[in-house]
Every structure is written in structure tokens, then in C-alpha cells.
Design an enzyme around this catalytic site. Structure first.
Site, mmCIF file in Angstrom:
data_model
loop_
_atom_site.group_PDB
_atom_site.id
_atom_site.type_symbol
_atom_site.label_atom_id
_atom_site.label_comp_id
_atom_site.label_asym_id
_atom_site.label_seq_id
_atom_site.Cartn_x
_atom_site.Cartn_y
_atom_site.Cartn_z
ATOM 1 N N HIS A 12 0.831 -1.045 -0.036
ATOM 2 C CA HIS A 12 -0.075 -0.054 0.052
ATOM 3 C C HIS A 12 0.966 1.214 0.013
ATOM 4 O O HIS A 12 1.392 1.700 1.128
ATOM 5 C CB HIS A 12 -0.924 -0.038 1.216
ATOM 6 C CG HIS A 12 -1.984 1.138 1.095
ATOM 7 N ND1 HIS A 12 -3.222 0.960 1.405
ATOM 8 C CD2 HIS A 12 -1.920 2.418 1.020
ATOM 9 C CE1 HIS A 12 -3.939 2.036 1.545
ATOM 10 N NE2 HIS A 12 -2.985 3.095 1.189
ATOM 11 N N HIS A 14 1.534 5.380 -1.630
ATOM 12 C CA HIS A 14 1.173 6.580 -2.480
ATOM 13 C C HIS A 14 2.418 7.189 -3.069
ATOM 14 O O HIS A 14 3.310 7.574 -2.125
ATOM 15 C CB HIS A 14 0.507 7.517 -1.462
ATOM 16 C CG HIS A 14 -0.903 7.222 -1.027
ATOM 17 N ND1 HIS A 14 -1.919 7.413 -1.559
ATOM 18 C CD2 HIS A 14 -0.959 6.518 0.005
ATOM 19 C CE1 HIS A 14 -2.951 6.622 -1.062
ATOM 20 N NE2 HIS A 14 -2.393 6.160 -0.042
ATOM 21 N N LEU A 15 2.564 7.343 -4.429
ATOM 22 C CA LEU A 15 3.691 7.712 -5.100
ATOM 23 C C LEU A 15 3.545 9.047 -5.505
ATOM 24 O O LEU A 15 4.550 9.736 -5.888
ATOM 25 C CB LEU A 15 4.186 6.693 -6.321
ATOM 26 C CG LEU A 15 4.926 5.714 -5.827
ATOM 27 C CD1 LEU A 15 5.092 4.653 -7.126
ATOM 28 C CD2 LEU A 15 6.352 5.995 -4.910
ATOM 29 N N ASN A 40 -5.223 7.378 -6.103
ATOM 30 C CA ASN A 40 -5.924 8.604 -5.854
ATOM 31 C C ASN A 40 -5.221 9.830 -6.207
ATOM 32 O O ASN A 40 -4.729 10.799 -5.308
ATOM 33 C CB ASN A 40 -6.189 8.647 -4.294
ATOM 34 C CG ASN A 40 -5.025 8.758 -3.367
ATOM 35 O OD1 ASN A 40 -3.746 8.085 -3.727
ATOM 36 N ND2 ASN A 40 -4.895 9.372 -2.124
ATOM 37 N N LYS A 98 -9.283 -0.166 -6.065
ATOM 38 C CA LYS A 98 -9.487 0.593 -4.740
ATOM 39 C C LYS A 98 -10.676 1.308 -4.726
ATOM 40 O O LYS A 98 -11.402 1.849 -5.078
ATOM 41 C CB LYS A 98 -8.222 1.517 -4.531
ATOM 42 C CG LYS A 98 -8.323 2.105 -3.222
ATOM 43 C CD LYS A 98 -7.651 1.429 -2.248
ATOM 44 C CE LYS A 98 -7.730 2.138 -0.561
ATOM 45 N NZ LYS A 98 -6.843 3.117 -0.472
ATOM 46 N N HIS A 135 -10.615 1.100 1.688
ATOM 47 C CA HIS A 135 -10.400 1.933 2.827
ATOM 48 C C HIS A 135 -11.817 1.978 3.281
ATOM 49 O O HIS A 135 -12.780 2.566 3.038
ATOM 50 C CB HIS A 135 -10.258 3.513 1.944
ATOM 51 C CG HIS A 135 -9.985 4.708 3.071
ATOM 52 N ND1 HIS A 135 -8.845 5.203 3.205
ATOM 53 C CD2 HIS A 135 -10.893 5.014 4.047
ATOM 54 C CE1 HIS A 135 -8.833 6.071 4.340
ATOM 55 N NE2 HIS A 135 -9.982 5.968 4.869
ATOM 56 N N HIS A 173 -4.784 -0.563 5.634
ATOM 57 C CA HIS A 173 -4.530 -0.112 6.858
ATOM 58 C C HIS A 173 -5.462 -0.126 8.100
ATOM 59 O O HIS A 173 -6.059 0.615 8.406
ATOM 60 C CB HIS A 173 -4.052 1.428 6.738
ATOM 61 C CG HIS A 173 -5.246 2.149 5.779
ATOM 62 N ND1 HIS A 173 -6.542 1.973 5.835
ATOM 63 C CD2 HIS A 173 -4.994 2.921 4.350
ATOM 64 C CE1 HIS A 173 -7.195 2.799 4.861
ATOM 65 N NE2 HIS A 173 -6.204 3.349 4.114
ATOM 66 N N LEU A 218 -5.170 9.114 7.950
ATOM 67 C CA LEU A 218 -6.343 8.453 7.872
ATOM 68 C C LEU A 218 -6.404 6.774 7.457
ATOM 69 O O LEU A 218 -5.644 6.754 6.350
ATOM 70 C CB LEU A 218 -7.438 9.381 6.902
ATOM 71 C CG LEU A 218 -7.815 10.762 7.519
ATOM 72 C CD1 LEU A 218 -8.598 11.486 6.423
ATOM 73 C CD2 LEU A 218 -8.649 10.463 8.915
ATOM 74 N N ASP A 246 1.346 2.685 3.477
ATOM 75 C CA ASP A 246 0.507 3.975 3.317
ATOM 76 C C ASP A 246 1.224 5.057 3.116
ATOM 77 O O ASP A 246 0.962 6.307 3.540
ATOM 78 C CB ASP A 246 -0.587 3.800 4.213
ATOM 79 C CG ASP A 246 -1.935 4.751 3.768
ATOM 80 O OD1 ASP A 246 -1.722 5.012 2.552
ATOM 81 O OD2 ASP A 246 -2.435 5.039 4.677
ATOM 82 N N ALA A 262 -3.921 14.689 5.632
ATOM 83 C CA ALA A 262 -3.672 13.419 6.158
ATOM 84 C C ALA A 262 -2.611 12.632 5.482
ATOM 85 O O ALA A 262 -2.723 12.585 4.196
ATOM 86 C CB ALA A 262 -5.075 12.760 6.244
HETATM 87 O O1 DOR Z 1 -3.504 9.466 5.528
HETATM 88 C C1 DOR Z 1 -3.890 9.117 4.436
HETATM 89 N N1 DOR Z 1 -3.430 9.918 3.437
HETATM 90 N N2 DOR Z 1 -4.955 8.316 3.993
HETATM 91 C C2 DOR Z 1 -5.318 7.856 3.015
HETATM 92 O O2 DOR Z 1 -6.199 7.568 2.964
HETATM 93 C C3 DOR Z 1 -4.799 8.700 1.952
HETATM 94 C C4 DOR Z 1 -3.443 9.231 1.951
HETATM 95 C C5 DOR Z 1 -3.197 10.273 1.055
HETATM 96 O O3 DOR Z 1 -3.085 9.984 -0.104
HETATM 97 O O4 DOR Z 1 -2.452 11.367 1.408
HETATM 98 ZN ZN ZN Z 2 -3.547 5.005 1.333
#
Ligand code: DOR
Ligand code: ZN
Length: 347
Positions: A12, A14-15, A40, A98, A135, A173, A218, A246, A262
Site C-alpha cells: 500500500h 502513494h507515489l 488517488n 481500490k 479504505h 491499513h 487516515l 501507506d 492526512a
Molecule cells: O492519511 C492518508 N493519506 N490516508 C489516506 O487514505 C490517503 C493518504 C493520502 O493519499 O494522502
Molecule cells: Zn493510502
């Protein structure tokens, strides 16, 4: 002391995109052979063509000979079709879809408003063996933020599991004892990712003695009893639980402000910090399962053949790292980490 492990994967991640991605992707590629890349972006990665384009941008941003493989995902919107699921499966590079409840988190506006409308698509995913990554938080404003995961289980997760007994579901998560129990006790193919910040911290770390925005993510950090349940699950050897950082970089100014967003950035020291947790629990023998075996086994992929070595040696985390035109403040900024990545050996 040194330990050597099968090179881990991050299930999991985020790039982001463009120069921001170029700044952070090397941290992940040094430590992990593969990562499930979250969709996302703005606009969301909602179809196979967009995932193919994003995948190419990731490959172009990687350091030479990194050997890293991005595992792509699609963002489920109300408009997702069964044909698109089939296209995604046939691509060979999309490994999950997702589900973000609309409004649950960063860039989730295009998420799902009513999951029941997508039941035909979930049917197709089940038939095509395309995992559903969830999520799992309700978004109703009247539900307390600390209860949103638990309420999602009662209102949606239990039903999803019952209606689609063969669908592979990843409870992303997990942050509560309730989620850990649900994953342990469910029937059918189910797994869960656990972040390192949820193993290291609880809500007191974020809120007692001052608000620490870099601990805000989150689902939000919960009370200590939930943290204990997560540590127990991660270090238990139960193959339903696996590593998913995450890691979610944001520019410093977007975190350190009156309404901070977040996400914790952990890619710079992820496997090192997980190692600290497992060592503290006297469970280093369970680390390789959690970090390198359970994930590929769940996703039906081969385990990696490369190995990494970690040495018990103190090093200091930078105060910030470049992040495109901005800076990102990593978890443990300016603090000491007790394990260090030393080599990568051919497999
Ligand atoms: O804390 C978070 N940041 N939770 C998520 O579900 C998304 C992520 C983000 O893309 O920044
Ligand atoms: Zn995430």
C-alpha cells in the site's frame, strides 16, 4: 547484529506524480521490490489506460537498474464497468481495484457513493479474481472520526464478505482491534495491510502535549489498546496480515497549517522502522513472513528472490527531503532509527 530477509514488498503506497514522485520513489525502490501503487491522483486512475500511462511515468522516474516493479490499481468510481474490470485483468499489470468511500480521505471525492450500485462490478471482480482493496471508513459526518472504521465493518464489510464469499478483499491499513478481529475471523480470501505508524504510535503521541501534524493520517491513530492489537496481529505470524506502509507524502506547508492534510511519509525508513517494532516484541523471526511472504502469497504472486540486509546501527533521519518544488517532512524527522539498510544481494 545483522538480519537478512527476502526483499520485502509494500502492499500500500502513494507515489503521487511528476517531480514530486521522482523525489520520493527511490526511497521505496531501495527497500522494496514491488509496491501496490494507490490510484488517488487528480484526476483518479480510473481505467486501465490511465494506469498504463501512470505505470510508465513511474518506470521513467525510477533510478537506473532499480529492479523495482510498480503494481498498479484502479480507482473505483460509480462509473466503473465490468468490461473495464476485464480489461484491467487482461492487462496483467493491474492487481487490484481500490474502493474509497466518497469523501473519506485525500483525493477521494470521486469515490463510491453507494456500494450496492456496484454489485454487478464486484460480481465480475470475484469471477475474474481481481482483488478489492478497501479504505474501510464510513464518511457520515455524524459518526465520530475514531469510530469510522468500526462502523464501516458493521455497515458494509460484513455484508461485502457475505455477498461475495470468493472475492479477495484487502482491508487496507487496519487501525482497530475490531478490524483485526474481523480479518482473523472472516471466511474466504481476506488480508489486511498494517502501516508502521499505526504500530509505533497511538493517538496520545499525536495529541498529548501539543498537536503533531506529521502523525495525522487516515484512518486516524486510535487509542493504545488498538495499537496493541495491531502489534499482536503483525507479529503473530498470521498470514492474513502483511506490510503496507501507506506512505503518503504531502508538502510541508500542507501538513503544518491550520487545516493540515492526512498522510505520513515513511518510505525513507519503512523496513527499518518495522524491524524496530518486531525486535521490541522479540519477534524478529516473524518479520520476513509479514514483510516478504504473506503479501505475495495472498496476491498469488511469486515471492522475491533478492535479499536485503539490515544492521543494528543508529542513524539520524533528515529534517526534510525534497518533494518536487516543496519539501516533505518524514516520520521521525531529526530522530534516531536503530536499524540501517546495508546491502542488496543478487538473488
Ligand atoms: O492519511 C492518508 N493519506 N490516508 C489516506 O487514505 C490517503 C493518504 C493520502 O493519499 O494522502
Ligand atoms: Zn493510502
Amino acid at each position: 547484529m545483522k538480519i537478512t530477509l527476502t526483499k520485502p514488498d509494500d502492499w500500500h503506497l502513494h507515489l503521487r506524480d511528476d517531480e514530486a514522485m521522482t523525489s520520493v520513489v527511490a526511497h521505496t525502490a531501495e527497500r522494496f521490490a514491488r509496491a501496490i501503487v494507490m490510484p488517488n491522483l487528480k484526476p483518479p486512475v480510473a481505467n486501465t489506460q490511465l494506469a498504463a500511462d501512470y505505470r510508465q511515468r513511474i518506470l521513467d522516474a525510477l533510478p537506473e537498474n532499480s529492479g523495482f516493479t510498480p503494481l498498479m490499481t484502479l480507482y473505483m468510481t460509480d462509473l466503473l464497468t465490468s468490461d473495464e474490470v476485464i480489461r484491467a485483468k487482461q492487462s496483467g499489470f493491474v492487481h487490484g481495484i481500490k474502493l474509497y468511500p466518497a469523501g473519506a480521505t485525500t483525493n477521494s471525492d470521486a469515490g463510491v457513493a453507494d456500494i450496492r450500485k456496484l454489485y454487478p462490478v464486484l460480481e465480475t471482480m470475484q469471477r475474474e479474481s481481481m482483488p478489492l482493496l478497501v479504505h474501510a471508513e464510513v464518511t457520515e459526518p455524524e459518526i465520530d472520526i475514531f469510530d469510522r472504521e468500526r462502523v464501516f465493518i458493521d455497515r458494509h464489510m460484513t455484508k461485502l464478505r457475505q455477498e461475495f464469499p470468493e472475492l479477495a478483499i484487502v482491508f487496507e491499513h487496519v487501525t482497530t482491534r475490531d478490524a483485526v478481529d474481523f480479518v482473523r475471523e472472516s471466511n474466504g480470501p481476506i488480508g489486511a495491510t498494517i502501516t508502521v505508524q499505526h504500530l509505533m504510535y497511538n493517538r496520545n503521541h499525536m495529541l498529548a502535549g501539543g498537536i503533531r501534524p506529521h502523525y495525522y493520517c487516515l484512518p486516524i491513530l486510535k487509542r493504545e489498546t488498538h495499537q496493541e492489537a495491531l502489534i499482536e496481529a503483525a507479529t503473530s505470524g498470521n498470514s492474513r496480515f502483511f506490510l503496507g506502509t501507506d506512505s503518503a507524502p504531502h508538502p510541508q506547508h500542507a501538513k503544518e497549517c491550520a487545516c493540515g492534510c492526512a498522510g505520513c511519509y515513511t518510505a525513507h525508513a519503512a523496513i527499518e522502522l518495522y524491524t524496530e517494532i518486531f525486535e521490541a516484541e522479540n519477534a524478529l523471526d516473524k518479520l520476513e513472513g509479514f514483510a516478504s511472504h504473506h503479501g505475495p502469497d495472498f496476491y498469488g504472486m511469486p515471492r522475491n528472490t533478492e535479499r536485503i540486509t539490515l544492521q543494528k546501527r543508529d542513524w539520524q533521519v533528515a529534517e526534510s527531503y525534497r518533494f518536487g518544488k516543496d519539501m516533505v517532512v518524514p516520520l521521525k524527522a531529526g530522530q534516531t532509527v536503530h536499524w540501517q539498510l546495508i546491502t542488496e544481494q543478487g538473488g
